[in-house]
Design a protein around this motif. Structure first.
Motif, PDB file in Angstrom:
ATOM      1  N   ALA A  95     -30.693 -37.390  64.074  1.00 64.52           N
ATOM      2  CA  ALA A  95     -31.646 -38.413  63.630  1.00 64.52           C
ATOM      3  C   ALA A  95     -31.216 -39.803  64.081  1.00 64.52           C
ATOM      4  O   ALA A  95     -32.036 -40.726  64.123  1.00 64.52           O
ATOM      5  N   LYS A  96     -29.937 -39.940  64.402  1.00 57.26           N
ATOM      6  CA  LYS A  96     -29.396 -41.232  64.825  1.00 57.26           C
ATOM      7  C   LYS A  96     -29.109 -41.251  66.316  1.00 57.26           C
ATOM      8  O   LYS A  96     -28.395 -42.143  66.816  1.00 57.26           O
ATOM      9  N   PRO A 154     -32.648 -37.764  57.549  1.00 56.65           N
ATOM     10  CA  PRO A 154     -31.988 -38.970  58.074  1.00 56.65           C
ATOM     11  C   PRO A 154     -30.473 -38.856  58.203  1.00 56.65           C
ATOM     12  O   PRO A 154     -29.849 -39.659  58.908  1.00 56.65           O
ATOM     13  N   HIS A 155     -29.863 -37.874  57.520  1.00 55.02           N
ATOM     14  CA  HIS A 155     -28.409 -37.728  57.571  1.00 55.02           C
ATOM     15  C   HIS A 155     -27.940 -36.880  58.745  1.00 55.02           C
ATOM     16  O   HIS A 155     -26.729 -36.777  58.984  1.00 55.02           O
ATOM     17  N   ALA A 167     -36.575 -37.121  62.168  1.00 51.36           N
ATOM     18  CA  ALA A 167     -35.553 -38.108  61.809  1.00 51.36           C
ATOM     19  C   ALA A 167     -35.819 -38.699  60.431  1.00 51.36           C
ATOM     20  O   ALA A 167     -34.881 -38.990  59.677  1.00 51.36           O
ATOM     21  N   GLU A 168     -37.086 -38.873  60.075  1.00 51.43           N
ATOM     22  CA  GLU A 168     -37.419 -39.393  58.755  1.00 51.43           C
ATOM     23  C   GLU A 168     -37.179 -38.334  57.678  1.00 51.43           C
ATOM     24  O   GLU A 168     -36.752 -38.664  56.564  1.00 51.43           O
TER      25      GLU A 168
END
Length: 351
Positions: free
Chosen positions: A286-287, A281-282, A277-278
């Motif tokens: 990742a969210k 991030p897009h 996820a780091e």
């Protein structure tokens, strides 16, 4: 066969073959001839100790003759080709030049050195082709066999069909010892990110749309590239000169199923691999969202073949070929390779 000339050996399938052959035949020298177009990458084979890269064009018959003589080469494995259907629709000339004229140039050089000069009586010219030369299948049609009539529907497949016929003609007219393999859709490491699987994987990581042609129900047989390399090896070692062998993966799937599995595999990777996820991030994953939300339908490709399917029974019976990777395993290996090899593919996105 201690010395091989591998054309297009810095590309996707050719590069994987160079890796595979180097591992399976560590005492053999591999001379790679590649003109390093956009799809060729010297870094693909940089860590193969037995491989020497010659930057040059397969249409340069004099260069090919010199390489065959200098290195005592008695085996050519011919991958070099323009291969992206979309590019062939917008610019067919490059496909005619490379796939037809380039193959003819190689054949002329091989004939001159191996037959006319009599330097190498025991030789092999192996030609890699595609199932697209057979055209398109209906939903209930039998799979493509080696005896299926050619009906190419794109400039790309037409140029590959012409090259297949040239290889066959050099065998029957001049006695050149040739074999041909027609493969289904390859996927795996080192795949240039314009093709469906790497494109959708990398788009998913960056949160870009996943563009689906038409209704997404075009069907393809999917072949993990390492299995393809094993099939080529079997044809080189056990194939009969003058024969053609179909190499498939035994995984006939609609594009939509492939896309859904890519989305699920990306979601799985974000759930299992710490730090993704780091790094990305897009990505929806990742969210905590589903990658499938990126799916977008676009206008269908011109002349888009509806279905391909490979009958590989001849290769199984005569060569002992059996694919070892199912699609689930191969897809997971492919995604993990891209996640581990960002330094290879990131520069390609900026090209």
């Amino acid at each position: 066969m201690p010395n091989l000339l591998v054309t297009g050996g810095a590309g996707f399938i050719g590069g994987n073959f160079v890796h595979y052959w180097g591992q399976q035949h560590p005492d053999d020298a591999i001379i790679v001839l590649d003109c390093l177009t956009y799809a060729g990458n010297r870094s693909t084979i940089a860590d193969v100790e037995q491989a020497s890269l010659i930057v040059g064009d397969i249409r340069d018959a004099d260069l090919v003759e010199k390489l065959l003589r200098k290195h005592g080469i008695a085996t050519i494995v011919h991958f070099a080709a323009e291969s992206h259907v979309d590019r062939s629709i917008t610019g067919p000339d490059a496909f005619i030049d490379t796939n037809i004229l380039g193959t003819n140039s190689l054949l002329k050089a091989a004939r001159k050195v191996w037959l006319d000069d009599g330097r190498e009586r025991d030789h092999r010219f192996h030609h890699i082709s595609t199932d697209e030369v057979y055209g398109s299948l209906g939903p209930s049609d039998p799979a493509f066999a080696e005896t299926t009539q050619y009906q190419p529907n794109s400039p790309y497949s037409a140029s590959k069909a012409a090259s297949d016929h040239l290889v066959r003609a050099y065998h029957h007219t001049y006695g050149l010892q040739v074999t041909t393999t027609n493969c289904s859709n390859n996927y795996g490491p080192y795949h240039y990110p314009e093709k469906l699987i790497p494109l959708f994987m990398l788009n998913a990581l960056s949160g870009r749309p996943l563009p689906i042609y038409g209704d997404g129900m075009n069907v393809r047989d999917w072949l993990y590239v390492e299995d393809h390399c094993r099939g080529i090896e079997a044809a080189l070692l056990n194939g009969t000169p003058g024969e053609t062998y179909n190499i498939g993966g035994g995984e006939e799937l609609p594009n939509m199923t492939v896309i859904d599995r890519i989305c699920a595999e990306v979601d799985r990777a974000f759930a299992e691999i710490e730090g993704l996820a780091e790094r990305y991030p897009h990505a929806p994953a990742a969210k905590g969202r589903a990658t499938s939300e990126l799916k977008t339908f676009v206008e269908d490709r011109k002349g888009h073949d509806r279905r391909y399917a490979i009958d590989e029974s001849k290769a199984r019976a005569q060569l002992g070929y059996v694919p070892r990777h199912d699609f689930e395993n191969g897809l997971r290996n492919t995604l993990r390779w891209y996640l581990d090899n960002e330094a290879w593919w990131k520069p390609l996105l900026k090209a």
